[in-house]
Design a protein around this motif. Structure first.
Motif, PDB file in Angstrom:
ATOM      1  N   ILE A 110      11.423  73.684  42.655  1.00 29.96           N
ATOM      2  CA  ILE A 110      11.180  72.481  43.444  1.00 29.96           C
ATOM      3  C   ILE A 110      11.468  72.798  44.905  1.00 29.96           C
ATOM      4  O   ILE A 110      12.301  73.634  45.228  1.00 29.96           O
ATOM      5  N   ALA A 111      10.753  72.129  45.798  1.00 29.90           N
ATOM      6  CA  ALA A 111      10.941  72.374  47.218  1.00 29.90           C
ATOM      7  C   ALA A 111      12.396  72.218  47.604  1.00 29.90           C
ATOM      8  O   ALA A 111      13.066  71.284  47.180  1.00 29.90           O
ATOM      9  N   THR A 112      12.903  73.138  48.399  1.00 29.54           N
ATOM     10  CA  THR A 112      14.292  73.116  48.814  1.00 29.54           C
ATOM     11  C   THR A 112      14.628  71.790  49.466  1.00 29.54           C
ATOM     12  O   THR A 112      13.880  71.282  50.292  1.00 29.54           O
ATOM     13  N   ALA A 113      15.772  71.231  49.076  1.00 27.83           N
ATOM     14  CA  ALA A 113      16.323  69.997  49.628  1.00 27.83           C
ATOM     15  C   ALA A 113      15.538  68.762  49.203  1.00 27.83           C
ATOM     16  O   ALA A 113      15.753  67.691  49.742  1.00 27.83           O
ATOM     17  N   ASP A 114      14.669  68.868  48.215  1.00 26.56           N
ATOM     18  CA  ASP A 114      14.011  67.690  47.666  1.00 26.56           C
ATOM     19  C   ASP A 114      14.927  67.134  46.580  1.00 26.56           C
ATOM     20  O   ASP A 114      14.711  67.328  45.389  1.00 26.56           O
ATOM     21  N   TRP A 115      15.962  66.427  47.025  1.00 25.49           N
ATOM     22  CA  TRP A 115      17.009  66.007  46.104  1.00 25.49           C
ATOM     23  C   TRP A 115      16.512  65.008  45.075  1.00 25.49           C
ATOM     24  O   TRP A 115      16.958  65.024  43.918  1.00 25.49           O
ATOM     25  N   ALA A 116      15.595  64.131  45.478  1.00 23.39           N
ATOM     26  CA  ALA A 116      15.046  63.175  44.514  1.00 23.39           C
ATOM     27  C   ALA A 116      14.313  63.897  43.392  1.00 23.39           C
ATOM     28  O   ALA A 116      14.395  63.507  42.216  1.00 23.39           O
ATOM     29  N   ALA A 117      13.618  64.972  43.735  1.00 20.51           N
ATOM     30  CA  ALA A 117      12.909  65.740  42.720  1.00 20.51           C
ATOM     31  C   ALA A 117      13.884  66.453  41.787  1.00 20.51           C
ATOM     32  O   ALA A 117      13.658  66.539  40.576  1.00 20.51           O
ATOM     33  N   TRP A 118      14.989  66.955  42.356  1.00 19.83           N
ATOM     34  CA  TRP A 118      15.991  67.596  41.509  1.00 19.83           C
ATOM     35  C   TRP A 118      16.641  66.588  40.572  1.00 19.83           C
ATOM     36  O   TRP A 118      16.893  66.887  39.397  1.00 19.83           O
ATOM     37  N   GLN A 119      16.911  65.399  41.079  1.00 22.63           N
ATOM     38  CA  GLN A 119      17.476  64.356  40.210  1.00 22.63           C
ATOM     39  C   GLN A 119      16.511  64.032  39.068  1.00 22.63           C
ATOM     40  O   GLN A 119      16.920  63.920  37.905  1.00 22.63           O
ATOM     41  N   ALA A 120      15.235  63.864  39.390  1.00 26.98           N
ATOM     42  CA  ALA A 120      14.248  63.540  38.357  1.00 26.98           C
ATOM     43  C   ALA A 120      14.125  64.677  37.353  1.00 26.98           C
ATOM     44  O   ALA A 120      13.995  64.446  36.144  1.00 26.98           O
ATOM     45  N   SER A 121      14.195  65.905  37.834  1.00 29.01           N
ATOM     46  CA  SER A 121      14.090  67.053  36.944  1.00 29.01           C
ATOM     47  C   SER A 121      15.290  67.133  36.001  1.00 29.01           C
ATOM     48  O   SER A 121      15.148  67.426  34.808  1.00 29.01           O
ATOM     49  N   TRP A 122      16.486  66.857  36.528  1.00 29.65           N
ATOM     50  CA  TRP A 122      17.689  66.817  35.681  1.00 29.65           C
ATOM     51  C   TRP A 122      17.552  65.734  34.617  1.00 29.65           C
ATOM     52  O   TRP A 122      17.868  65.963  33.446  1.00 29.65           O
TER      53      TRP A 122
ATOM     54  N   VAL B  27      15.284  77.613  36.671  1.00 31.28           N
ATOM     55  CA  VAL B  27      14.539  77.048  37.792  1.00 31.28           C
ATOM     56  C   VAL B  27      15.474  76.777  38.969  1.00 31.28           C
ATOM     57  O   VAL B  27      15.154  77.075  40.129  1.00 31.28           O
ATOM     58  N   VAL B  28      16.644  76.220  38.686  1.00 30.85           N
ATOM     59  CA  VAL B  28      17.613  75.935  39.745  1.00 30.85           C
ATOM     60  C   VAL B  28      18.007  77.220  40.472  1.00 30.85           C
ATOM     61  O   VAL B  28      18.081  77.266  41.706  1.00 30.85           O
ATOM     62  N   ALA B  29      18.241  78.272  39.701  1.00 31.29           N
ATOM     63  CA  ALA B  29      18.682  79.543  40.302  1.00 31.29           C
ATOM     64  C   ALA B  29      17.617  80.160  41.200  1.00 31.29           C
ATOM     65  O   ALA B  29      17.939  80.997  42.056  1.00 31.29           O
ATOM     66  N   ALA B  30      16.361  79.747  41.026  1.00 30.68           N
ATOM     67  CA  ALA B  30      15.276  80.289  41.844  1.00 30.68           C
ATOM     68  C   ALA B  30      15.170  79.601  43.202  1.00 30.68           C
ATOM     69  O   ALA B  30      14.446  80.078  44.074  1.00 30.68           O
ATOM     70  N   ASP B  31      15.863  78.489  43.386  1.00 28.46           N
ATOM     71  CA  ASP B  31      15.834  77.791  44.667  1.00 28.46           C
ATOM     72  C   ASP B  31      16.859  78.438  45.604  1.00 28.46           C
ATOM     73  O   ASP B  31      18.033  78.542  45.255  1.00 28.46           O
TER      74      ASP B  31
END
Length: 256
Positions: free
Chosen positions: A8-20, A196-200
């Motif tokens: 996910i694009a770096t610092a797209d926190w809403a996207a990280w929340q949705a992915s979690w 995926v997280v580790a790739a950011d």
């Protein structure tokens, strides 16, 4: 229920929340239902403006739903996981209603790191199974001192009933079949999500640190719902009972 294995694009926190959330729902399709009941009980027992401790908060899933449901609430999130806390802090940046604290719940002095001496409600979900029963018993005793008189503690987690092996096996088989179908549609499991997280670039360092702290898997216990109820009463809660139940999980509430 789909996701992709692309960073996910770096610092797209809403996207990280949705992915979690999607990753967690792969394991717990009724996850939102337990959150709804949890917040129903908060509002019913301590009102619409609670001070809440989001215990082992991860990305702040409970805090997010709390503040959307009860916008005059105030929260503290506490966790040790540096990667999930990075997502949480990024997601709530600029929101003065919530702050996050790094602390190890197995450290006897962890409550000293909190900004408040007491809370109206302490909430946690799918986290304390990382602890063995005796450290969890100790934690429940600490929480009984942190919850104000009339306040509540709630824990939603895996709480199996070992007395019903055939029911458990049938439920497990159905859940696994559903997970396989979702996987075929692109859903990520826990390990794939962390890849995926580790790739950011922003999260790679905190993720490496996270696995140094925790390793690959939880090694705690999953005691029964009855154990949780009994232990909360022994810890000093005046009432304790289940307020939600699935074939494999439960939501137990302790009232101070």
């Amino acid at each position: 229920m789909t996701d992709t294995a692309q960073p996910i694009a770096t610092a797209d926190w809403a996207a990280w929340q949705a992915s979690w959330d999607r990753q967690q729902e792969w394991y717990m399709p009724d996850r939102e239902e337990r959150f709804r009941v949890m917040l129903d009980m908060v509002e019913a027992l301590v009102g619409p403006k609670p001070r809440v401790l989001d215990l082992a908060c991860g990305t702040g899933s409970i805090s997010d739903r709390l503040l959307k449901r009860l916008p005059e609430a105030a929260g503290t999130g506490v966790d040790l996981d540096p990667a999930l806390l990075t997502i949480a802090r990024g997601s709530f940046d600029g929101d003065s209603r919530v702050e996050f604290v790094t602390a190890d719940l197995t450290d006897p002095d962890w409550p000293a790191r909190l900004p408040y001496d007491s809370y109206d409600a302490i909430l946690t979900a799918t986290a304390l199974h990382w602890l063995h029963s005796e450290p969890l018993r100790t934690l429940y005793g600490q929480l009984a001192h942190l919850v104000r008189d009339g306040g509540v503690f709630m824990n939603a987690d895996h709480m199996p009933d070992e007395s019903t092996p055939r029911i458990n096996a049938a439920d497990r088989a159905l859940r696994h079949a559903r997970q396989e179908r979702a996987k075929a549609e692109g859903a990520l499991d826990w390990r794939e999500w962390w890849d995926v997280v580790a790739a950011d670039p922003l999260l790679a360092g905190p993720t490496a640190e996270r696995f140094e702290i925790y390793g690959e898997h939880a090694d705690g216990d999953t005691p029964s719902l009855d154990w949780h109820v009994r232990t909360l009463r022994e810890a000093g809660f005046s009432e304790a009972r289940a307020v939600w139940r699935s074939p494999s999980d439960g939501l137990v509430l302790g009232l101070k």
